[in-house]
Design a protein around this motif. Sequence first.
Motif, PDB file in Angstrom:
ATOM      1  N   GLN A 132       9.694  -9.817  70.380  1.00 19.25           N
ATOM      2  CA  GLN A 132       9.578  -8.789  69.338  1.00 19.25           C
ATOM      3  C   GLN A 132      10.950  -8.221  68.977  1.00 19.25           C
ATOM      4  O   GLN A 132      11.239  -7.983  67.805  1.00 19.25           O
ATOM      5  N   ARG A 133      11.785  -8.037  69.957  1.00 17.10           N
ATOM      6  CA  ARG A 133      13.132  -7.536  69.683  1.00 17.10           C
ATOM      7  C   ARG A 133      13.912  -8.527  68.824  1.00 17.10           C
ATOM      8  O   ARG A 133      14.662  -8.143  67.941  1.00 17.10           O
ATOM      9  N   SER A 134      13.712  -9.813  69.062  1.00 13.82           N
ATOM     10  CA  SER A 134      14.438 -10.826  68.289  1.00 13.82           C
ATOM     11  C   SER A 134      14.059 -10.793  66.812  1.00 13.82           C
ATOM     12  O   SER A 134      14.823 -11.261  65.969  1.00 13.82           O
ATOM     13  N   TYR A 135      12.894 -10.232  66.491  1.00  8.91           N
ATOM     14  CA  TYR A 135      12.466 -10.065  65.096  1.00  8.91           C
ATOM     15  C   TYR A 135      12.673  -8.632  64.618  1.00  8.91           C
ATOM     16  O   TYR A 135      12.096  -8.229  63.608  1.00  8.91           O
ATOM     17  N   SER A 136      13.470  -7.876  65.362  1.00  9.50           N
ATOM     18  CA  SER A 136      13.761  -6.469  65.046  1.00  9.50           C
ATOM     19  C   SER A 136      12.514  -5.594  65.025  1.00  9.50           C
ATOM     20  O   SER A 136      12.494  -4.555  64.373  1.00  9.50           O
ATOM     21  N   ASN A 137      11.475  -6.005  65.752  1.00 12.53           N
ATOM     22  CA  ASN A 137      10.289  -5.168  65.924  1.00 12.53           C
ATOM     23  C   ASN A 137      10.535  -4.305  67.162  1.00 12.53           C
ATOM     24  O   ASN A 137      10.064  -4.585  68.258  1.00 12.53           O
ATOM     25  N   PHE A 138      11.317  -3.244  66.954  1.00  8.70           N
ATOM     26  CA  PHE A 138      11.721  -2.424  68.089  1.00  8.70           C
ATOM     27  C   PHE A 138      10.571  -1.594  68.647  1.00  8.70           C
ATOM     28  O   PHE A 138      10.531  -1.338  69.855  1.00  8.70           O
ATOM     29  N   LEU A 195      20.791  -2.074  70.110  1.00  6.60           N
ATOM     30  CA  LEU A 195      20.684  -2.643  68.768  1.00  6.60           C
ATOM     31  C   LEU A 195      20.306  -1.603  67.722  1.00  6.60           C
ATOM     32  O   LEU A 195      20.571  -1.785  66.533  1.00  6.60           O
ATOM     33  N   GLN A 196      19.695  -0.520  68.165  1.00  9.38           N
ATOM     34  CA  GLN A 196      19.330   0.583  67.262  1.00  9.38           C
ATOM     35  C   GLN A 196      20.391   1.683  67.274  1.00  9.38           C
ATOM     36  O   GLN A 196      20.182   2.743  66.680  1.00  9.38           O
ATOM     37  N   ALA A 247      17.536  -3.234  73.483  1.00  5.05           N
ATOM     38  CA  ALA A 247      16.786  -2.802  72.296  1.00  5.05           C
ATOM     39  C   ALA A 247      17.329  -1.471  71.779  1.00  5.05           C
ATOM     40  O   ALA A 247      17.500  -1.282  70.575  1.00  5.05           O
ATOM     41  N   TYR A 248      17.612  -0.547  72.686  1.00  2.27           N
ATOM     42  CA  TYR A 248      18.202   0.726  72.281  1.00  2.27           C
ATOM     43  C   TYR A 248      19.591   0.513  71.673  1.00  2.27           C
ATOM     44  O   TYR A 248      19.943   1.122  70.663  1.00  2.27           O
TER      45      TYR A 248
END
Length: 183
Positions: free
Chosen positions: A75-81, A111-112, A108-109
């Motif tokens: 999910q992270r790889s598709y930017s579904n944080f 990347l945001q 994940a954090y």
Amino acid sequence: MKQLAIPFLFLAMPAYAGTCPEPADRSGEITNIVRQLTLAPNEGAAAAWNAKLWEIWLDAPDALSQTFLDRGMAQRSYSNFVGALANFDALINYCPDYAEGYNQRAFAYFLQAKFDKALVDLDKTLSLSPRHIGALSGKALTLMGLERDEEAQEVLREALKLNPWLSERRFLKDGPKEPGVRL
């Protein structure tokens, strides 16, 4: 709408009861691989050893924890944080002693640009797995994001002692940037 999505996400996950098994002690393997990284004659050889470290770190304690980890990373790889964080939170709740759950949530954090939250998780990762080179290099980058450059340089030097071939060596301000040079 996001508030409704999170409960439905958990309906798709397997129900679990009980506790996560203790993560396997693979410190001997890690010690050997780190030694090989410091002796690696070139970047290709180092990359092969580094991949072996990631195989160890990404090997979750059981099937359920592996499911949480794999789903979160996908999910992270598709930017579904939202989905990624829900899976990493579930992994950490289920396996609080598994370092990689915290490390992946930190990424994940990061990347945001939520550097404060990433730093908390990176510190927890390193408390559970002090030679986690990925967490060390991630912590250096996170500290840079927080404009704490002096601390970032110290952490980067720690990471480079374990793997002198890290690509993050380019961020070293003073000292050798060539791989294999002792710091």
